[in-house]
Design a protein around this motif. Structure first.
Motif, short mmCIF file in Angstrom:
data_model
loop_
_atom_site.label_atom_id
_atom_site.label_comp_id
_atom_site.label_asym_id
_atom_site.label_seq_id
_atom_site.Cartn_x
_atom_site.Cartn_y
_atom_site.Cartn_z
N GLU A 74 0.83 -1.19 0.00
CA GLU A 74 0.00 0.00 0.00
C GLU A 74 0.87 1.25 0.00
O GLU A 74 1.81 1.36 0.81
N PRO A 75 0.59 2.22 -0.89
CA PRO A 75 1.42 3.43 -0.94
C PRO A 75 1.51 4.18 0.38
O PRO A 75 2.58 4.66 0.75
N TYR A 76 0.37 4.27 1.12
CA TYR A 76 0.44 5.05 2.35
C TYR A 76 1.31 4.37 3.41
O TYR A 76 1.96 5.03 4.24
N ILE A 77 1.36 3.01 3.39
CA ILE A 77 2.24 2.30 4.31
C ILE A 77 3.70 2.58 3.96
O ILE A 77 4.54 2.81 4.84
N GLN A 78 4.00 2.59 2.68
CA GLN A 78 5.37 2.86 2.25
C GLN A 78 5.76 4.31 2.52
O GLN A 78 6.89 4.60 2.91
N LEU A 79 4.81 5.24 2.32
CA LEU A 79 5.08 6.63 2.66
C LEU A 79 5.31 6.78 4.16
O LEU A 79 6.22 7.50 4.60
N LEU A 80 4.48 6.11 4.94
CA LEU A 80 4.65 6.16 6.39
C LEU A 80 6.00 5.57 6.79
O LEU A 80 6.69 6.11 7.66
N ALA A 81 6.38 4.47 6.15
CA ALA A 81 7.67 3.85 6.47
C ALA A 81 8.82 4.82 6.19
O ALA A 81 9.78 4.92 6.97
N SER A 82 8.71 5.55 5.07
CA SER A 82 9.77 6.51 4.75
C SER A 82 9.81 7.63 5.79
O SER A 82 10.90 8.08 6.18
N ASP A 141 10.10 2.88 -4.86
CA ASP A 141 11.36 3.51 -5.26
C ASP A 141 11.70 4.68 -4.34
O ASP A 141 12.85 4.87 -3.93
N PHE A 142 10.68 5.48 -4.03
CA PHE A 142 10.90 6.62 -3.14
C PHE A 142 11.35 6.14 -1.77
O PHE A 142 12.24 6.75 -1.14
N ARG A 183 -0.18 12.50 8.39
CA ARG A 183 0.15 13.30 7.20
C ARG A 183 0.42 12.40 6.01
O ARG A 183 -0.02 12.68 4.89
N ALA A 184 1.15 11.31 6.23
CA ALA A 184 1.41 10.37 5.13
C ALA A 184 0.11 9.76 4.63
O ALA A 184 -0.10 9.60 3.41
N TYR A 185 -0.77 9.40 5.55
CA TYR A 185 -2.05 8.82 5.16
C TYR A 185 -2.87 9.80 4.32
O TYR A 185 -3.42 9.44 3.27
N ALA A 186 -2.95 11.05 4.77
CA ALA A 186 -3.72 12.05 4.04
C ALA A 186 -3.14 12.30 2.65
O ALA A 186 -3.88 12.39 1.66
#
Length: 423
Positions: free
Chosen positions: A26-34, A160-161, A281-284
């Motif tokens: 899930e993108p938001y999980i990966q954003l949160l991880a970053s 990738d990010f 914030r990552a989730y939003a």
């Protein structure tokens, strides 16, 4: 394919936890991880710096970083979220070129302004050409890094990010540990570690994305689309600038109204409390496109989303406040004991800020960028007025209460605006 979908292959038969693999994609999980990774590194960096630098020098590093973060928002001109909302089903290479065209003119003007300032500014008002050059280049690197985040969400390459941020974290942490072991005591040396760690992986991944083939099934990017992204970005630019100012102006006001030593005490706590808002914030950010689609279909349940965010804050804030209060002296040393007084208001402020990110994200999804800007400006005005009134009287405690008042005003405005728009 939507802007939030990740291009992936189904899990192989026999995977013991296919649901876990799907969740991790899930993108938001990966954003949160970053963001969690960045937060962990920020915490480690904070500890290393306060153990190596005096509060005055720690404050100087914090001041340089705040100048860069504010300059970054000027370079982006609000395009972070408008880019994600506007581009769907596009290939990485055209997306990179599209964002490069958005950044080209602001970057040239910014570099020209930095050179001009270094040449004509009175000596007592300038830190020197070397520091100005470092600030300017790091601002460009930070802008490019935030642009890659928007590109990754839009083209479905958030993984990738995440890898890029992992490389940056390893480089930064390695550099800071080396400076700690070497006993480096100059603030600009520590700042240089941030610049190098941010530049290397960002440039590498931009080059990789530019070399990827353009898929025939992907939508082309037109000049008209980029102009639309710019226009929507400009409508959100006051919000982006006010948000950054609301978050960072306290670090600029404290040295002027108190001292850089006071900033060092304040930054040691504020750097840690900011982490509380990152998950929401990552989730939003990752849900902007999905929320917009749901709103157009009439299925967006904004109230439930805001209530869930509030529950998260109510659960996390008490533990965060207690833990941070107890850990300040063991982590930072007895010189930072005076910072205990600002723990509770800063933790509460971070909680209010977190909920406001979700509320404002819902307003963006509904197409009300003007209300988002108005909410952010309200929060900034309230916080800045509180800083001016309170810091001269009660020092860093005044800055903490100013943050709490500003974030609270922003959230109240956002909730009222959401309610009015819904009706």
């Amino acid at each position: 394919m939507s802007e939030l979908q990740v291009r992936q292959t189904p899990s192989k038969r026999g995977d013991p936890f296919p649901w876990l693999l799907r969740m991790l994609r899930e993108p938001y999980i990966q954003l949160l991880a970053s963001q969690v990774l960045t937060g962990v590194v920020a915490l480690a960096a904070n500890i290393l710096m306060v153990r190596s630098l005096t509060p005055t020098h720690r404050g100087e590093v914090a001041l340089m970083l705040q100048v860069v973060y504010l300059a970054t928002q000027v370079l982006l001109l609000g395009t972070e979220r408008s880019f994600v909302a506007s581009y769907h089903n596009v290939s990485p290479a055209p997306a990179v070129r599209a964002y490069a065209s958005l950044l080209a003119v602001p970057a040239l003007l910014f570099l020209g302004g930095a050179v001009l300032y270094a040449l004509v500014a009175p000596q007592r008002y300038t830190p020197g050409a070397l520091i100005i050059g470092m600030l300017a280049w790091y601002a460009l690197i930070e802008a490019a890094g935030l642009a890659t985040r928007s590109i990754a969400i839009a083209v479905g390459r958030v993984r990738d990010f995440l890898f890029c941020r992992v490389i940056e974290a390893v480089l930064l942490l390695g550099g800071l540990v080396a400076l700690y072991v070497a006993g480096a005591a100059h603030p600009e040396t520590w700042f240089l570690a941030y610049l190098v760690a941010g530049a290397a992986p960002t440039i590498v991944y931009l080059v990789i994305w530019l070399r990827l083939p353009v898929l025939d099934t992907d939508s082309p990017i037109t000049a008209a689309q980029n102009r639309l992204v710019r226009r929507e970005g400009l409508s959100l630019f006051p919000a982006a600038l006010s948000n950054m100012a609301m978050l960072r102006v306290d670090r600029l006001v404290i040295p002027a109204l108190a001292s850089t030593a006071a900033l060092g005490l304040y930054a040691s706590v504020a750097t840690m409390t900011e982490l509380l808002a990152w998950p929401l914030r990552a989730y939003a950010d990752s849900r902007l496109g999905r929320w917009r689609a749901s709103y157009r279909e009439g299925t967006l349940q904004a109230k439930k989303i805001v209530v869930a965010a509030a529950v998260y804050v109510l659960v996390v804030v008490p533990f965060a406040a207690g833990g941070l209060y107890l850990l300040i002296e063991p982590l930072f040393g007895h010189h930072y004991a005076p910072a205990k007084v600002i723990v509770l208001p800063l933790v509460a402020a971070a909680g209010l800020y977190a909920v406001s990110r979700v509320s404002l994200g819902l307003l963006i999804a509904k197409g009300h960028g003007g209300l988002v800007s108005a909410a952010e400006i309200t929060g900034f005005v309230v916080s800045f007025a509180a800083y001016i009134l309170l810091i001269p009287k009660i020092g860093i405690l005044g800055a903490a209460w100013g943050s709490l008042l500003g974030y609270g005003a922003c959230l109240i405005f956002a909730l009222i605006a959401t309610r009015v728009v819904t009706k």
